[in-house]
Design an enzyme around this catalytic site. Structure first.
Site, PDB file in Angstrom:
ATOM      1  CB  THR A   1      -8.998  -0.260  -8.290  1.00  0.00           C
ATOM      2  OG1 THR A   1      -8.910   0.880  -7.447  1.00  0.00           O
ATOM      3  CG2 THR A   1      -8.447  -1.446  -7.569  1.00  0.00           C
TER       4      THR A   1
ATOM      5  N   GLY B   1     -13.684   0.889  -5.775  1.00  0.00           N
ATOM      6  CA  GLY B   1     -13.705   1.694  -4.548  1.00  0.00           C
ATOM      7  C   GLY B   1     -14.326   0.888  -3.421  1.00  0.00           C
TER       8      GLY B   1
ATOM      9  CB  SER C   1      -7.330  -0.284   0.919  1.00  0.00           C
ATOM     10  OG  SER C   1      -7.741  -0.848  -0.298  1.00  0.00           O
ATOM     11  CB  SER C   2     -12.701  -0.798  -0.194  1.00  0.00           C
ATOM     12  OG  SER C   2     -13.143   0.225   0.637  1.00  0.00           O
TER      13      SER C   2
ATOM     14  NE  ARG D   1      -4.166   1.750   0.838  1.00  0.00           N
ATOM     15  CZ  ARG D   1      -5.156   2.020  -0.017  1.00  0.00           C
ATOM     16  NH1 ARG D   1      -5.126   1.582  -1.259  1.00  0.00           N
ATOM     17  NH2 ARG D   1      -6.213   2.718   0.379  1.00  0.00           N
TER      18      ARG D   1
ATOM     19  CB  THR E   1      -5.632   0.929  -6.653  1.00  0.00           C
ATOM     20  OG1 THR E   1      -6.484   2.040  -6.920  1.00  0.00           O
ATOM     21  CG2 THR E   1      -4.919   1.179  -5.333  1.00  0.00           C
TER      22      THR E   1
ATOM     23  CD  GLU F   1      -8.912   6.642  -4.555  1.00  0.00           C
ATOM     24  OE1 GLU F   1      -9.737   5.727  -4.374  1.00  0.00           O
ATOM     25  OE2 GLU F   1      -9.269   7.786  -4.887  1.00  0.00           O
TER      26      GLU F   1
ATOM     27  CG  ASP G   1      -8.419   5.464  -0.629  1.00  0.00           C
ATOM     28  OD1 ASP G   1      -9.254   6.150  -1.243  1.00  0.00           O
ATOM     29  OD2 ASP G   1      -8.019   4.365  -1.044  1.00  0.00           O
TER      30      ASP G   1
HETATM   31  N1  GLY Z   1      -8.308   3.331  -3.578  1.00  0.00           N
HETATM   32  C1  GLY Z   1      -9.196   2.247  -3.576  1.00  0.00           C
HETATM   33  C2  GLY Z   1      -9.022   1.366  -2.400  1.00  0.00           C
HETATM   34  O1  GLY Z   1      -7.915   1.229  -1.925  1.00  0.00           O
HETATM   35  O2  GLY Z   1      -9.965   0.797  -1.930  1.00  0.00           O
END
Ligand code: GLY
Length: 594
Positions: free
Chosen positions: A416, A502, A480-481, A127, A434, A436, A456
């Site tokens: 993503t 997202g 993050s998701s 990340r 990603t 983002e 985020d």
């Molecule tokens: N930027 C999308 C995520 O990390 O969920």
């Protein structure tokens, strides 16, 4: 006025209407076939299978990813005896060229790995990281009020230290067999000789032309002479080819130190109108973190994925863990109660996500408590009524540390990309990657786009005097998701899956696992099934599909409803006697195997 009961309205759910997929899901497919008319026969066959709504089957290996050129590059690596980790490197560096709006060397990723030899699951956190000079007020104005989203996104302020180059190197070192430089050849050739611009890339460039035009290098690449690139044209990226060759020769250090690192820092910190605070030190100290996988039980499966700083595995695991207390198979996909349960289980899980989930290196996250079966059983009991919940609040999972936190409503908007690979050695890889927002910060260095991942984080650091878990702090990784997932059965992978989208990623992945596991849908059909997604606001139904049939029913059940485009990009592989690969019809990707 006579109000129809839920069961009376359920007859509206005639199977053909509900199964109908998005009308606009078909158009990109036809255009995609045109854009890849010169691709190999294997790619043509994969596109045809997707067009026909069928999985691709294979004996030895399989890849599913967002662009046929990237899949082809990975397939070459697997044909030559490479592992899933090798193939992933080749796929990622081509995606960074042909789908640059979604992922690339300027971004970050999470990777879930099943080792075919040891039977172990590992997760790697690549990340992006907040610069050391970033403060909790980075996205606030002088009065402490949050900036408008795109005022924060576009420019240097939103750029975190990229993690993807280090993740590629780490995965290759640990699990690769191929010679590292060879993994960059396909992408380098495409960057030098040119690739065909896909309809989706052209459409997104046109839509984002004003923002892309704010920065010279970005404008020159995507809007040469002031005109957006168009579908079908050949686009070259010699600067990216140079970067790839530096990476092939020197490894990830080529990005984290030296002239390219200096170029990234300069680009971020001199961005006109919105400079950032990234330093050479931030790049030099970046590290990939191995973290324990997070698994939740669902039916006969263990659903495993990436823990904090991603909320992906925890939230998917919570949704499924609550729904495990209800017989969705018996109810079926036509029954409104299935969707009431899914909608409210999602709302409860998102309430916990907003309160508790963030980078666990900075805030204590009750990771085990959140997916503890006893806790989820208690939360599941809240779903026992007949109507939507009137109040949805975070629960009180068992916590190792007592701490009062406030809720965060940060959104992650869809860009993503997701890569699923199973190789001939029995390894499985699920990686969501990603930058983002679509086109990230819109800044380019080294021929690739730089992320806007810092948005985020919660723009607010506190609410009513309480700290927000996902507040920005120096060196922290934004929540993050992303939910790269491997569904395990009897200790072996049964399904490899993930999606962009997202914070809707969570709903896309959970719902597709339910369709596959409970409703016995063939994988391609499970991916194509119309979406209904509930996070912390309205219950979103996929516009132009049979999902809209459910709108009056869900409204009657007490949800606020909304029809909208829901653009997932699911890529999945079912692992059984044969491998079955599937690619989301809403995007340009394919599954290809042998
Ligand atoms: N930027 C999308 C995520 O990390 O969920």
């Amino acid at each position: 006025m006579r109000i129809l009961s839920l069961s009376a309205l359920a007859c509206l759910l005639a199977a053909p209407a509900f199964a109908q997929q998005a009308a606009d899901a078909v158009a990109p497919e036809a255009a995609t076939k045109g854009a890849f008319a010169l691709a190999s026969p294997a790619v043509q066959a994969a596109l045809a299978a997707k067009d026909a709504g069928q999985e691709v089957t294979a004996e030895n290996w399989m890849i599913a990813a967002a662009n046929p050129l990237a899949v082809e590059a990975g397939a070459e690596v697997l044909r030559a005896g490479g592992t899933a980790a090798d193939a992933m490197v080749a796929v990622q560096v081509v995606l960074g060229l042909v789908e640059p709006q979604s992922s690339g060397l300027g971004g970050g990723a999470f990777l879930v790995w099943y080792d075919g030899t040891t039977g172990e699951l590992t997760t790697l956190d690549g990340r992006e990281t907040a610069p050391l000079a970033a403060t909790p007020r980075l996205f606030q104005d002088d009065a402490g009020e949050p900036l408008k989203f795109f005022d924060a996104v576009v420019g240097g302020r939103s750029v975190g230290t990229p993690g993807t180059p280090a993740l590629l190197e780490t995965a290759h070192r640990r699990w690769g067999r191929a010679n590292w430089p060879t993994l960059f050849q396909a992408a380098t050739d495409l960057a030098r000789d040119g690739f065909t611009v896909s309809p989706r890339l052209a459409q997104l460039v046109e839509r984002d032309a004003e923002r892309l035009s704010r920065f010279d290098a970005t404008a020159a690449y995507f809007l040469p002479g002031g005109t957006p690139i168009t579908a079908g044209e050949t686009l070259k990226n010699p600067r990216y080819a140079e970067t790839l060759q530096a990476l092939a020769t020197h490894g990830a250090d080529a990005i984290y130190t030296g002239p390219l690192a200096a170029d990234i820092v300069r680009t971020v910190n001199t961005a006109p109108g919105n400079p950032g605070v990234l330093s050479a030190m931030d790049l030099a100290i970046y590290e990939v973190k191995e973290r324990a996988p997070v698994c939740a039980s669902y039916r006969e499966f263990e659903v495993c994925g990436m823990g904090p700083p991603s909320s992906g595995a925890l939230t998917v695991g919570q949704i499924l863990g609550m729904l495990g207390h209800y017989d969705l198979a018996e109810l079926g996909e036509q029954h409104p109660d299935s969707w009431r349960l899914i909608g409210d289980a999602s709302r409860l899980a998102f309430a916990d996500r907003g309160r508790y989930m963030a980078d666990s290196d900075f805030v204590p996250v009750p990771t085990n408590g959140l997916v503890d079966p006893a806790y989820l059983a208690k939360r599941a009991r809240l779903l026992g009524g007949k109507k939507a919940l009137t109040q949805v609040a975070p629960g009180t999972p068992e916590f190792d540390h007592a701490l009062n936190l406030a809720d965060d409503e940060a959104l992650e908007l869809p860009s993503t990309s997701h890569i699923s690979i199973v190789d001939a050695y029995g390894n499985a890889l699920s990686m969501t990657t990603t930058i983002e927002n679509a086109f990230g910060s819109r800044l380019m260095a080294g021929g690739f786009l730089l992320n806007n991942e810092l948005t985020d984080f919660s723009f607010r650091s506190h609410r009513d005097g309480l700290p927000i878990a996902n507040r920005l702090e120096p060196g922290k990784r934004p929540r993050s998701s992303m939910a790269p997932t491997i569904v395990m059965e009897d200790g072996k992978p049964a399904l490899v899956i993930g999606s962009p989208g997202g914070s809707r990623i969570i709903g896309y992945v959970a719902k597709t696992i339910i369709a596959w596991a409970d409703w016995d849908m063939p994988l391609q059909q499970a991916l194509a099934m119309p979406h209904l997604v509930n996070r912390f606001g309205t219950y979103d139904m996929e516009e132009g599909t049979g999902a809209e049939v459910l709108m009056p029913l869900m409204k009657l059940a007490g949800f606020e409803v909304n029809a909208r485009s829901l653009n997932s990009g699911l890529h999945a592989i079912e692992v059984g006697e044969v491998l079955k690969g599937a690619a989301d019809p809403r995007r340009e990707g394919i599954a290809l195997g042998e």
